[in-house]
Design a protein around this motif. Structure first.
Motif, mmCIF file in Angstrom:
data_model
loop_
_atom_site.group_PDB
_atom_site.id
_atom_site.type_symbol
_atom_site.label_atom_id
_atom_site.label_comp_id
_atom_site.label_asym_id
_atom_site.label_seq_id
_atom_site.Cartn_x
_atom_site.Cartn_y
_atom_site.Cartn_z
ATOM 1 N N THR A 24 -10.352 16.874 -0.610
ATOM 2 C CA THR A 24 -10.237 18.332 -0.771
ATOM 3 C C THR A 24 -9.033 18.699 0.272
ATOM 4 O OG1 THR A 24 -11.869 18.400 1.036
ATOM 5 C CG2 THR A 24 -12.523 18.550 -1.394
ATOM 6 N N ASP A 25 -8.440 18.116 0.976
ATOM 7 C CA ASP A 25 -7.438 18.357 2.019
ATOM 8 C C ASP A 25 -6.852 17.143 2.407
ATOM 9 O OD1 ASP A 25 -5.735 20.055 3.221
ATOM 10 O OD2 ASP A 25 -6.977 20.530 4.892
ATOM 11 N N VAL A 26 -5.434 17.198 2.906
ATOM 12 C CA VAL A 26 -4.730 15.955 3.600
ATOM 13 C C VAL A 26 -4.015 16.725 4.763
ATOM 14 C CG1 VAL A 26 -2.870 14.539 2.940
ATOM 15 C CG2 VAL A 26 -4.371 14.989 1.212
ATOM 16 N N VAL A 27 -4.206 16.032 5.738
ATOM 17 C CA VAL A 27 -3.324 16.350 6.945
ATOM 18 C C VAL A 27 -2.426 15.097 7.257
ATOM 19 C CG1 VAL A 27 -3.438 17.045 9.546
ATOM 20 C CG2 VAL A 27 -5.123 17.973 7.726
ATOM 21 N N ILE A 28 -1.109 15.451 7.316
ATOM 22 C CA ILE A 28 -0.084 14.303 8.045
ATOM 23 C C ILE A 28 0.221 14.493 9.493
ATOM 24 C CG2 ILE A 28 1.908 12.832 7.321
ATOM 25 C CD1 ILE A 28 -0.661 12.590 5.276
ATOM 26 N N ASN A 29 -0.098 14.057 10.230
ATOM 27 C CA ASN A 29 0.511 14.245 11.460
ATOM 28 C C ASN A 29 1.578 13.179 11.962
ATOM 29 O OD1 ASN A 29 -1.597 16.235 11.860
ATOM 30 N ND2 ASN A 29 -2.889 14.505 12.526
ATOM 31 N N ARG A 30 1.781 12.044 11.302
ATOM 32 C CA ARG A 30 2.821 11.095 11.608
ATOM 33 C C ARG A 30 3.511 10.854 10.306
ATOM 34 N NH1 ARG A 30 3.949 5.570 12.122
ATOM 35 N NH2 ARG A 30 5.312 5.362 13.851
ATOM 36 N N GLU A 31 4.755 11.435 9.697
ATOM 37 C CA GLU A 31 5.160 10.972 8.408
ATOM 38 C C GLU A 31 5.492 9.734 8.423
ATOM 39 O OE1 GLU A 31 8.438 13.266 5.432
ATOM 40 O OE2 GLU A 31 7.488 14.135 7.094
ATOM 41 N N SER A 33 3.855 7.386 8.750
ATOM 42 C CA SER A 33 2.730 6.486 8.585
ATOM 43 C C SER A 33 2.439 6.616 6.903
ATOM 44 C CB SER A 33 1.385 7.039 8.986
ATOM 45 O OG SER A 33 1.505 6.976 10.405
ATOM 46 N N ILE A 34 3.245 7.348 6.227
ATOM 47 C CA ILE A 34 3.269 7.465 4.799
ATOM 48 C C ILE A 34 4.676 7.140 4.222
ATOM 49 C CG2 ILE A 34 1.395 9.073 4.714
ATOM 50 C CD1 ILE A 34 3.546 11.228 4.144
ATOM 51 N N ASN A 35 4.728 6.867 2.850
ATOM 52 C CA ASN A 35 6.022 6.481 2.478
ATOM 53 C C ASN A 35 6.788 7.496 1.375
ATOM 54 O OD1 ASN A 35 3.921 6.467 0.476
ATOM 55 N ND2 ASN A 35 4.890 4.786 -0.702
ATOM 56 N N THR A 36 6.347 8.879 1.720
ATOM 57 C CA THR A 36 6.863 9.888 0.950
ATOM 58 C C THR A 36 6.856 11.079 1.912
ATOM 59 O OG1 THR A 36 4.958 10.821 0.130
ATOM 60 C CG2 THR A 36 5.926 9.214 -1.337
ATOM 61 N N SER A 37 7.544 12.217 1.337
ATOM 62 C CA SER A 37 7.582 13.329 2.376
ATOM 63 C C SER A 37 6.184 13.792 2.170
ATOM 64 C CB SER A 37 8.450 14.239 1.797
ATOM 65 O OG SER A 37 7.776 15.140 0.286
ATOM 66 N N THR A 38 5.617 14.574 3.327
ATOM 67 C CA THR A 38 4.398 15.213 3.504
ATOM 68 C C THR A 38 3.929 15.806 2.313
ATOM 69 O OG1 THR A 38 4.546 15.079 5.866
ATOM 70 C CG2 THR A 38 2.949 16.567 4.786
ATOM 71 N N ALA A 39 4.884 16.808 1.765
ATOM 72 C CA ALA A 39 4.575 17.410 0.795
ATOM 73 C C ALA A 39 4.402 16.706 -0.365
ATOM 74 C CB ALA A 39 5.962 18.678 0.277
ATOM 75 N N ASP A 40 5.122 15.746 -0.838
ATOM 76 C CA ASP A 40 5.000 14.947 -1.948
ATOM 77 C C ASP A 40 3.739 14.155 -1.999
ATOM 78 O OD1 ASP A 40 7.315 15.782 -3.216
ATOM 79 O OD2 ASP A 40 8.390 14.041 -2.846
ATOM 80 N N PHE A 41 3.381 13.562 -0.715
ATOM 81 C CA PHE A 41 2.072 12.863 -0.507
ATOM 82 C C PHE A 41 0.856 13.942 -0.829
ATOM 83 C CE2 PHE A 41 -1.321 10.855 1.787
ATOM 84 C CZ PHE A 41 -1.305 9.756 1.627
ATOM 85 N N SER A 42 0.897 14.909 -0.187
ATOM 86 C CA SER A 42 -0.151 15.887 -0.463
ATOM 87 C C SER A 42 -0.278 16.301 -1.929
ATOM 88 C CB SER A 42 -0.185 17.113 0.434
ATOM 89 O OG SER A 42 -0.011 16.733 1.788
ATOM 90 N N THR A 92 -5.426 10.164 18.778
ATOM 91 C CA THR A 92 -4.608 10.754 17.979
ATOM 92 C C THR A 92 -4.845 10.312 16.545
ATOM 93 O OG1 THR A 92 -2.947 10.912 19.722
ATOM 94 C CG2 THR A 92 -1.919 11.107 17.592
ATOM 95 N N VAL A 93 -4.752 11.391 15.594
ATOM 96 C CA VAL A 93 -4.870 10.812 14.254
ATOM 97 C C VAL A 93 -3.743 11.102 13.530
ATOM 98 C CG1 VAL A 93 -6.154 11.679 12.228
ATOM 99 C CG2 VAL A 93 -7.354 11.926 14.265
ATOM 100 N N GLN A 94 -3.329 9.846 13.012
ATOM 101 C CA GLN A 94 -2.100 10.014 12.055
ATOM 102 C C GLN A 94 -2.080 10.671 10.771
ATOM 103 O OE1 GLN A 94 -2.685 6.986 13.987
ATOM 104 N NE2 GLN A 94 -1.611 7.994 15.651
ATOM 105 N N VAL A 95 -3.255 10.184 10.028
ATOM 106 C CA VAL A 95 -3.320 11.002 8.599
ATOM 107 C C VAL A 95 -4.858 11.082 8.627
ATOM 108 C CG1 VAL A 95 -3.295 10.220 6.138
ATOM 109 C CG2 VAL A 95 -1.688 9.403 7.817
ATOM 110 N N GLN A 96 -5.227 12.212 7.942
ATOM 111 C CA GLN A 96 -6.479 12.809 7.769
ATOM 112 C C GLN A 96 -6.856 13.025 6.131
ATOM 113 O OE1 GLN A 96 -8.183 15.822 10.091
ATOM 114 N NE2 GLN A 96 -9.015 16.665 8.385
ATOM 115 N N LEU A 97 -7.912 12.336 5.558
ATOM 116 C CA LEU A 97 -8.133 12.731 4.128
ATOM 117 C C LEU A 97 -9.646 13.298 4.434
ATOM 118 C CD1 LEU A 97 -7.305 9.429 2.186
ATOM 119 C CD2 LEU A 97 -5.854 11.598 2.745
ATOM 120 N N SER A 98 -9.448 14.743 3.700
ATOM 121 C CA SER A 98 -11.080 15.477 3.914
ATOM 122 C C SER A 98 -11.780 15.405 2.441
ATOM 123 C CB SER A 98 -10.669 16.806 3.989
ATOM 124 O OG SER A 98 -9.973 16.957 5.214
#
Length: 269
Positions: A24-31, A33-42, A92-98
């Motif tokens: 239901t929600d995605v929070v990226i605090n450290r880009e 840690s993912i392989n795309t832009s924050t917007a694309d990942f979300s 510190t949380v790098q990624v959060q999935l809700s």
């Protein structure tokens, strides 16, 4: 670094918690840690249902309803926590999935990552990983065939992910202690009985570690009584100077392939 038993424990527990649930929600605090832009990942992940959670070697694979997945490798220092916002660890949380009021926090991903991949890219990512040691199809005959022609040391071979999946520094020590083999023994010097003993020790050690929740000290959720139960059952890893639980001699530490290695020089041969 979490190894096969820790990731299998995470898989089993998370399947109960978030299997079939919708992100239901995605929070990226450290880009990083993912392989795309924050917007694309979300955009790709938001409102997707987690169909299943699988494990391959030291990876977790979150399969989503759109046919794509999230591939997690915790690497050194990474862990997860699942709970409400008020339960979140002070880390510190790098990624959060809700998932509604509950959240899956990915913590310590300095080297680890959570990547969004298509099915084809996932296959490419995992194509060079060796067989799963607990797969029913991985028989003693298959193991002996995999050993044929190899000439490296036992420790170095066991932690080679292209040879066998999921075994790292910690469990290689435990397996070799159980098999009563020294970590610097050469593969080609072992006879058939020793190879069979090594195979049996791989399966026994990993099964026991999974049964008891692996070694991770950080609980996955409040009330988690499973995770970390194997930590105090270790025989040699991080036990330098302590008496061997089989013969009473002192456990020693050495460096093999740039890895801290623990063993009993009296009863491992």
């Amino acid at each position: 670094m979490p190894e096969l038993p820790e990731m299998e424990t995470y898989k089993l527990l998370l399947q109960q918690k978030i299997g079939g649930q919708t992100i239901t929600d995605v929070v990226i605090n450290r880009e990083k840690s993912i392989n795309t832009s924050t917007a694309d990942f979300s955009r790709q992940v938001l409102n997707q249902k987690i169909e299943t959670i699988d494990r391959r070697a030291k990876y977790l694979i979150f399969q989503m309803q759109n046919g794509c997945c999230l591939l997690l490798h915790l690497m050194l220092g990474g862990w997860m926590f699942y709970g409400r916002e008020e339960e979140k660890p002070n880390r510190t949380v790098q990624v959060q999935l809700s998932f509604g009021e509950h959240h899956l926090y990915f913590i310590g991903l300095r080297l680890g990552y959570l990547h969004f991949l298509s099915r084809e890219l996932l296959e490419q990512e995992l194509q060079n990983i060796g067989p799963e040691p607990l797969n029913p199809n991985f028989s003693i005959d298959a193991f002996l065939l995999a050993l044929k022609g190899r000439r490296g040391g036992l420790k170095t071979t066991l932690i080679n992910q292209e040879f066998i999946a999921g075994i790292g520094n910690r469990y290689s020590d435990e397996i070799l202690w159980h098999a009563q083999l020294l970590p610097d023994r050469k593969i080609h010097d072992l006879d058939r009985d020793q190879n069979v003993r090594l195979f049996d020790s791989i399966r026994f050690t990993l099964q026991q570690a999974i049964k008891n929740g692996g070694y991770m000290s950080e609980r996955l959720f409040n009330g988690d009584s499973k995770t970390g139960g194997y930590k105090n059952m270790m025989y040699v890893h991080d036990e330098e100077g302590n008496p061997c639980k089989r013969c009473g001699s002192s456990i020693v530490k050495a460096e093999i392939s740039s890895r801290k290695t623990f063993y009993c020089e009296n009863c491992q041969h």
